[in-house]
Design a protein around this motif. Sequence first.
Motif, PDB file in Angstrom:
ATOM      1  N   GLN A 291       0.850  -1.111  -0.045  1.00 49.29           N
ATOM      2  CA  GLN A 291      -0.179   0.021   0.204  1.00 49.29           C
ATOM      3  C   GLN A 291       0.802   1.139   0.120  1.00 49.29           C
ATOM      4  N   ILE A 292       0.613   2.122  -0.775  1.00 45.11           N
ATOM      5  CA  ILE A 292       1.544   3.351  -1.026  1.00 45.11           C
ATOM      6  C   ILE A 292       0.188   4.391  -0.608  1.00 45.11           C
ATOM      7  N   LEU A 293       0.635   5.391   0.433  1.00 46.12           N
ATOM      8  CA  LEU A 293      -0.268   6.243   0.908  1.00 46.12           C
ATOM      9  C   LEU A 293       0.271   7.569   0.563  1.00 46.12           C
ATOM     10  N   ARG A 294      -0.692   8.431  -0.008  1.00 45.85           N
ATOM     11  CA  ARG A 294      -0.163   9.827  -0.407  1.00 45.85           C
ATOM     12  C   ARG A 294      -1.147  10.679   0.364  1.00 45.85           C
ATOM     13  N   PHE A 295      -0.806  11.658   0.811  1.00 44.18           N
ATOM     14  CA  PHE A 295      -1.892  12.756   1.733  1.00 44.18           C
ATOM     15  C   PHE A 295      -1.645  13.993   1.194  1.00 44.18           C
ATOM     16  N   ASP A 296      -2.869  14.832   1.088  1.00 41.83           N
ATOM     17  CA  ASP A 296      -2.806  16.209   0.460  1.00 41.83           C
ATOM     18  C   ASP A 296      -2.835  17.123   1.671  1.00 41.83           C
ATOM     19  N   ARG A 297      -2.490  18.349   1.130  1.00 42.51           N
ATOM     20  CA  ARG A 297      -2.284  19.563   2.101  1.00 42.51           C
ATOM     21  C   ARG A 297      -3.325  19.352   3.211  1.00 42.51           C
ATOM     22  N   ARG A 298      -4.591  19.379   2.834  1.00 45.06           N
ATOM     23  CA  ARG A 298      -5.632  19.556   3.790  1.00 45.06           C
ATOM     24  C   ARG A 298      -5.385  18.445   4.761  1.00 45.06           C
TER      25      ARG A 298
END
Length: 586
Positions: A291-298
């Motif tokens: 699993q590759i997790l990517r998070f945004d600015r919010r």
Amino acid sequence: MNGIANAAMAATLRGQGFGGIWCPGQRCEVAWAGAASPGACNGRVGLASEGTLRLAWHGDFHDLAPLRHDLVLPSEAALGAVLLAGWRRWSTDLFGRLNGAHVLAIAEGDNLVLYRDKSGLRNLYVDTRSAGEVAFATSLSTLQALPSATARVRPAGLHEYLRFLDIAAPATLFDGIAAVEPGQMLRWAGGRLVGQPAPVGAVPPLPSTASLDEAVGALAQALERSIQLRVADASTPAVFLSGGIDSALLCALAARHRPDITAVTVGFDDAQDDESPIAARIAAHLGVRHQILRFDRRQYLDAFDRYAEAADQPMADPAILPTLLAFEHCVPRFDVVLDGTGADESLGMMPARHVRLAVRSANWLPILVRRGLVGALRRVARLAPYARILDFDHPADTMIRWNGFTRTEIEALCGRPVSFEATRFYATYRRLRLASAFDLYSALLDAMPCERLTQAMAITGLDVRYPFCDPATDGLVRQLRTDYRYLPGAPKRIARELLARLVPVQFWDVPKHGFNFPLRRWLAGENGALVQRGVDSTAWRRTGLLDAEHVAALGRRFAASDPAVTFRIWALVVLAAWLDRRPTLR
């Protein structure tokens, strides 16, 4: 513990951990989250009692079978029964027989012992401000909530935070509260406090004549056993895979025993910081789910708010935000997650060449001479990079992890003289200043504060386990010859040798820059709104902790794109947000 203190203690325990108040000669009262009676246990925290003996624990314990055997206990004996019997038989020597990341409090009559294992991955704090009693807890907020507590910042703790962006035990940010140091125990007997290293278990010696191949085999055996112990009770195991050597080695060995394990990687949009492609190649070769997790600015902003609200004390490691989000992602999906923390400390590290020159050569130059040379070098563009060899107040400064405030800057910010001689970091430097560069820097890695994982675990409740911190594994690695641990161009040599047997070298042997977070770009987002709140003059005047004009000047330097102030601004942003949620703390 009176009823009011007991209620305050229990009410502030965040879903896990314990707290108590001990009065010599009286019964020790202990509260813990999730239960009100002795003997209850949820696996990671619990109480046990036998007569006047009271024992509380928090953390994980592995390899209990040998203890049950030596204590002639049934194979199904509960953890509390094992700890009580072990204490009765071995007293403090019990600590050297335990395996895991944990803390213990043991009280009986006029004796109290507080213990924190060597990994330091669980916290334990103590407050001795009330005459005739000792309060202790696994969270600072618990002690601060007691009726007798005063919410006051300790100046030296604030100085340490500004210098290191973290605070290392035994120091805390709070006046009158100390942290038990990793691998230490505090013992009260006959009304006296004695702090001393805890007993450690024996580690089978590796013959000094062992070849590199034999050493690699011994490490593989020790690390595999450590992993097996830590996933034995897991139904849905996972492993954090950053793409670096430590996490890749952990993932490769874990996959041999638990093919159902899932690798979890945090990715970043900036290719310079993103190591998820490396992790993906490793996971694909091993045949494990990934699993590759990517998070945004919010999501990062929301995580920042949650961290500022829940953190025991401020800590400005930039990786806290992706760590917290990754932990929160894992909580509902995995019951045990493995992490490679501990490898850097046991394998050791050689400081950069300019640091070695600073410590071994430039340190002997008079400070006025060094400052003159720094100015001259910076006036010549092609020589300017060499100024860092000479630009320091203290040689140990060159080996601090983060670029926090200098002593001079902190004195200007706080309006008082500042000294770091009492910190664990500088004390370690004094003790080992004549050691080899490798031994000195490796010891300083152990001494540097690093609360990111400890705090993230406390906030989220995720069960993270650390195979490299296993006493047998850690002890084996630390006794290896230096050239098996490090060679020029081949740091972590023995780990590299073992990983190469499991994963093709071309998949992972690339420049590694750590678990980074694009801090400056993130801080500058939305026209620097987060920074503006962090350097707000009105807010800092209200706290009275830092000089508002100096803070505002730093904000202007950041707005002018001065990269030298990025970590300083981040330290202020974190501290301002943390203080804002604690208006009574000054």
